[in-house]
Design a protein around this motif. Structure first.
Motif, PDB file in Angstrom:
ATOM      1  N   TRP A   1       8.220   5.606 -10.475  1.00  0.00           N
ATOM      2  CA  TRP A   1       8.855   4.674 -10.674  1.00  0.00           C
ATOM      3  C   TRP A   1       7.884   3.458 -11.068  1.00  0.00           C
ATOM      4  N   LEU A   2       6.695   3.446 -10.913  1.00  0.00           N
ATOM      5  CA  LEU A   2       5.805   2.477 -11.327  1.00  0.00           C
ATOM      6  C   LEU A   2       5.282   2.634 -12.735  1.00  0.00           C
ATOM      7  N   THR A   3       5.440   3.983 -13.307  1.00  0.00           N
ATOM      8  CA  THR A   3       5.410   3.833 -14.820  1.00  0.00           C
ATOM      9  C   THR A   3       6.436   3.669 -15.533  1.00  0.00           C
TER      10      THR A   3
ATOM     11  N   LEU B   1      -4.945  -6.474  -1.339  1.00  0.00           N
ATOM     12  CA  LEU B   1      -5.624  -5.103  -0.636  1.00  0.00           C
ATOM     13  C   LEU B   1      -4.688  -4.114  -0.636  1.00  0.00           C
ATOM     14  N   GLY B   2      -3.552  -4.153  -0.100  1.00  0.00           N
ATOM     15  CA  GLY B   2      -2.510  -3.202  -0.251  1.00  0.00           C
ATOM     16  C   GLY B   2      -2.376  -2.876  -1.618  1.00  0.00           C
ATOM     17  N   LEU B   3      -2.251  -3.685  -2.486  1.00  0.00           N
ATOM     18  CA  LEU B   3      -1.777  -3.128  -3.870  1.00  0.00           C
ATOM     19  C   LEU B   3      -2.778  -2.345  -4.380  1.00  0.00           C
ATOM     20  N   THR B   4      -4.122  -2.725  -4.095  1.00  0.00           N
ATOM     21  CA  THR B   4      -5.352  -1.957  -4.648  1.00  0.00           C
ATOM     22  C   THR B   4      -5.045  -0.571  -4.022  1.00  0.00           C
ATOM     23  N   LEU B   5      -4.775  -0.514  -2.545  1.00  0.00           N
ATOM     24  CA  LEU B   5      -4.814   0.833  -2.059  1.00  0.00           C
ATOM     25  C   LEU B   5      -3.901   1.628  -2.535  1.00  0.00           C
ATOM     26  N   GLY B   6      -2.512   0.969  -2.682  1.00  0.00           N
ATOM     27  CA  GLY B   6      -1.182   1.561  -3.227  1.00  0.00           C
ATOM     28  C   GLY B   6      -1.584   2.274  -4.571  1.00  0.00           C
ATOM     29  N   LEU B   7      -2.350   1.450  -5.432  1.00  0.00           N
ATOM     30  CA  LEU B   7      -2.570   1.963  -6.926  1.00  0.00           C
ATOM     31  C   LEU B   7      -3.674   3.070  -6.706  1.00  0.00           C
ATOM     32  N   THR B   8      -4.395   3.378  -5.488  1.00  0.00           N
ATOM     33  CA  THR B   8      -5.517   4.303  -5.529  1.00  0.00           C
ATOM     34  C   THR B   8      -5.328   5.456  -4.960  1.00  0.00           C
ATOM     35  N   LEU B   9      -4.316   5.338  -3.817  1.00  0.00           N
ATOM     36  CA  LEU B   9      -4.134   6.498  -2.814  1.00  0.00           C
ATOM     37  C   LEU B   9      -3.141   7.354  -3.226  1.00  0.00           C
ATOM     38  N   SER B  10      -2.689   8.405  -2.654  1.00  0.00           N
ATOM     39  CA  SER B  10      -1.610   9.366  -2.959  1.00  0.00           C
ATOM     40  C   SER B  10      -0.531   8.808  -1.770  1.00  0.00           C
TER      41      SER B  10
ATOM     42  N   GLY C   1       0.861  -1.194   0.200  1.00  0.00           N
ATOM     43  CA  GLY C   1      -0.027   0.104   0.022  1.00  0.00           C
ATOM     44  C   GLY C   1       0.857   1.233  -0.034  1.00  0.00           C
ATOM     45  N   ALA C   2       1.595   1.452   1.081  1.00  0.00           N
ATOM     46  CA  ALA C   2       2.331   2.557   0.935  1.00  0.00           C
ATOM     47  C   ALA C   2       3.417   2.927   0.247  1.00  0.00           C
ATOM     48  N   ASN C   3       4.237   1.774  -0.038  1.00  0.00           N
ATOM     49  CA  ASN C   3       5.374   1.713  -0.908  1.00  0.00           C
ATOM     50  C   ASN C   3       4.892   1.781  -2.322  1.00  0.00           C
ATOM     51  N   VAL C   4       3.699   1.105  -2.733  1.00  0.00           N
ATOM     52  CA  VAL C   4       3.358   1.450  -4.181  1.00  0.00           C
ATOM     53  C   VAL C   4       2.836   2.834  -4.345  1.00  0.00           C
ATOM     54  N   ALA C   5       2.316   3.289  -3.553  1.00  0.00           N
ATOM     55  CA  ALA C   5       1.744   4.646  -3.725  1.00  0.00           C
ATOM     56  C   ALA C   5       3.089   5.776  -3.948  1.00  0.00           C
ATOM     57  N   THR C   6       3.876   5.406  -3.004  1.00  0.00           N
ATOM     58  CA  THR C   6       5.285   6.188  -3.071  1.00  0.00           C
ATOM     59  C   THR C   6       5.807   6.147  -4.554  1.00  0.00           C
TER      60      THR C   6
ATOM     61  N   ALA D   1      10.331  -5.429 -19.054  1.00  0.00           N
ATOM     62  CA  ALA D   1      10.208  -6.266 -18.043  1.00  0.00           C
ATOM     63  C   ALA D   1       8.560  -6.713 -17.823  1.00  0.00           C
ATOM     64  N   PRO D   2       8.230  -8.052 -17.369  1.00  0.00           N
ATOM     65  CA  PRO D   2       6.937  -8.381 -17.094  1.00  0.00           C
ATOM     66  C   PRO D   2       6.784  -7.468 -15.642  1.00  0.00           C
ATOM     67  N   ILE D   3       5.482  -7.032 -15.660  1.00  0.00           N
ATOM     68  CA  ILE D   3       4.804  -6.522 -14.182  1.00  0.00           C
ATOM     69  C   ILE D   3       4.916  -7.632 -13.482  1.00  0.00           C
ATOM     70  N   GLY D   4       4.938  -8.650 -13.624  1.00  0.00           N
ATOM     71  CA  GLY D   4       4.791  -9.815 -12.864  1.00  0.00           C
ATOM     72  C   GLY D   4       6.175  -9.819 -11.759  1.00  0.00           C
ATOM     73  N   SER D   5       7.184  -9.566 -12.397  1.00  0.00           N
ATOM     74  CA  SER D   5       8.503  -9.741 -11.790  1.00  0.00           C
ATOM     75  C   SER D   5       8.604  -8.744 -10.613  1.00  0.00           C
ATOM     76  N   TRP D   6       8.110  -7.482 -10.867  1.00  0.00           N
ATOM     77  CA  TRP D   6       7.858  -6.540  -9.907  1.00  0.00           C
ATOM     78  C   TRP D   6       6.754  -6.891  -8.692  1.00  0.00           C
ATOM     79  N   LEU D   7       5.759  -7.456  -9.128  1.00  0.00           N
ATOM     80  CA  LEU D   7       4.588  -8.003  -7.899  1.00  0.00           C
ATOM     81  C   LEU D   7       5.391  -9.060  -7.147  1.00  0.00           C
ATOM     82  N   PHE D   8       6.006  -9.986  -7.916  1.00  0.00           N
ATOM     83  CA  PHE D   8       6.695 -11.186  -7.318  1.00  0.00           C
ATOM     84  C   PHE D   8       7.856 -10.733  -6.174  1.00  0.00           C
ATOM     85  N   GLY D   9       8.453  -9.528  -6.639  1.00  0.00           N
ATOM     86  CA  GLY D   9       9.479  -9.145  -5.520  1.00  0.00           C
ATOM     87  C   GLY D   9       8.932  -8.551  -4.294  1.00  0.00           C
ATOM     88  N   LYS D  10       7.918  -7.836  -4.632  1.00  0.00           N
ATOM     89  CA  LYS D  10       7.185  -7.271  -3.442  1.00  0.00           C
ATOM     90  C   LYS D  10       6.495  -8.330  -2.436  1.00  0.00           C
TER      91      LYS D  10
END
Length: 255
Positions: free
Chosen positions: A89-91, A156-165, A78-83, A98-107
């Motif tokens: 960085w997410l853009t 849930l954290g990922l969803t919040l991180g993609l939604t919140l500032s 949540g917090a780190n994805v929002a940051t 690189a597949p976005i799956g590798s980023w999700l796997f790392g987290k």
């Protein structure tokens, strides 16, 4: 054949690199790591050992273990994805080859490793200080159940991180995390809460995570195992859908 093996090895190396990078990022932020490790252990020592004089040490071990593993899942995503979104960085990750799956796997791996460390600390405190005695199979089963149970909270954290500032994410996640733990019966047994809150708990993922843990030590409320699993899977699917929509919306906004 050689080409396919090369592609596989490159993919494995990429996933490994993403995991290492996320772990290094975590360890370089002690302001995040230390509270995640300390709070569940301190709460357990205070309420599970000192105030209760060890009478409910087994039950509260599961309670604070479930509470503990939820934290890294919600905050690392949540917090780190929002940051990372705010910093661009997410853009960069989304437009890179690189597949976005590798980023999700790392987290996800970082969350699981941090959750495992929390569980190990709690297990040591429970065994060495509170005198909790479980079979080896129970220790392992409890760790396995709680680690797998973090997945819907990661989503849930990922969803919040993609939604919140980035500014609002930490406070908002705390406003979700702490009530989830309390209303899910992880701080107080549900029978001590008003009837309306007991009914509310039945639809919360934190309640069902706790019940899976309590079942390992035969202190659950007697619901079928599959019901708790089904609820957590349902939440996971809903959060996957919501996170996917947010990913697509951000990709569309950049065009």
């Amino acid at each position: 054949m050689n080409s396919s093996w090369l592609n596989l090895s490159q993919r494995v190396a990429l996933y490994k690199t993403e995991a290492e990078m996320d772990l290094k990022t975590l360890w370089r932020t002690p302001g995040f790591i230390l509270p995640c490790l300390a709070f569940p252990v301190l709460f357990y020592l205070l309420f599970g050992v000192m105030l209760s004089k060890g009478q409910h040490a087994e039950y509260l071990l599961v309670s604070y273990a479930a509470f503990g593993v939820m934290g890294p899942a919600l905050f690392n995503f949540g917090a780190n994805v929002a940051t990372e979104r705010a910093q661009g960085w997410l853009t960069l990750k989304q437009i890179s080859p690189a597949p976005i799956g590798s980023w999700l796997f790392g987290k996800t791996l970082s969350c699981l490793l941090l959750a495992l460390l929390i569980l190990l600390l709690l297990f040591v405190c429970a065994g060495a200080i509170a005198g909790v005695r479980l079979y080896t199979s129970q220790w392992l089963q409890l760790a396995g159940v709680l680690l797998l149970g973090t997945i819907p909270f990661c989503l849930l954290g990922l969803t919040l991180g993609l939604t919140l500032s980035s500014k609002s994410a930490p406070a908002t996640i705390n406003l979700i995390y702490l009530p989830l733990a309390f209303l899910g019966g992880l701080w107080l047994p549900l029978q001590l809460l008003p009837t309306a809150l007991q009914q509310l708990a039945l639809v919360l993922p934190s309640y069902h995570l706790g019940q899976l843990g309590y079942a390992v030590i035969s202190k659950d409320r007697g619901e079928p195992f599959w019901v708790n699993v089904a609820v957590l899977v349902a939440y996971s699917l809903v959060f996957i859908w919501l996170a996917t929509r947010r990913f697509r919306a951000q990709s569309h906004d950049r065009r």
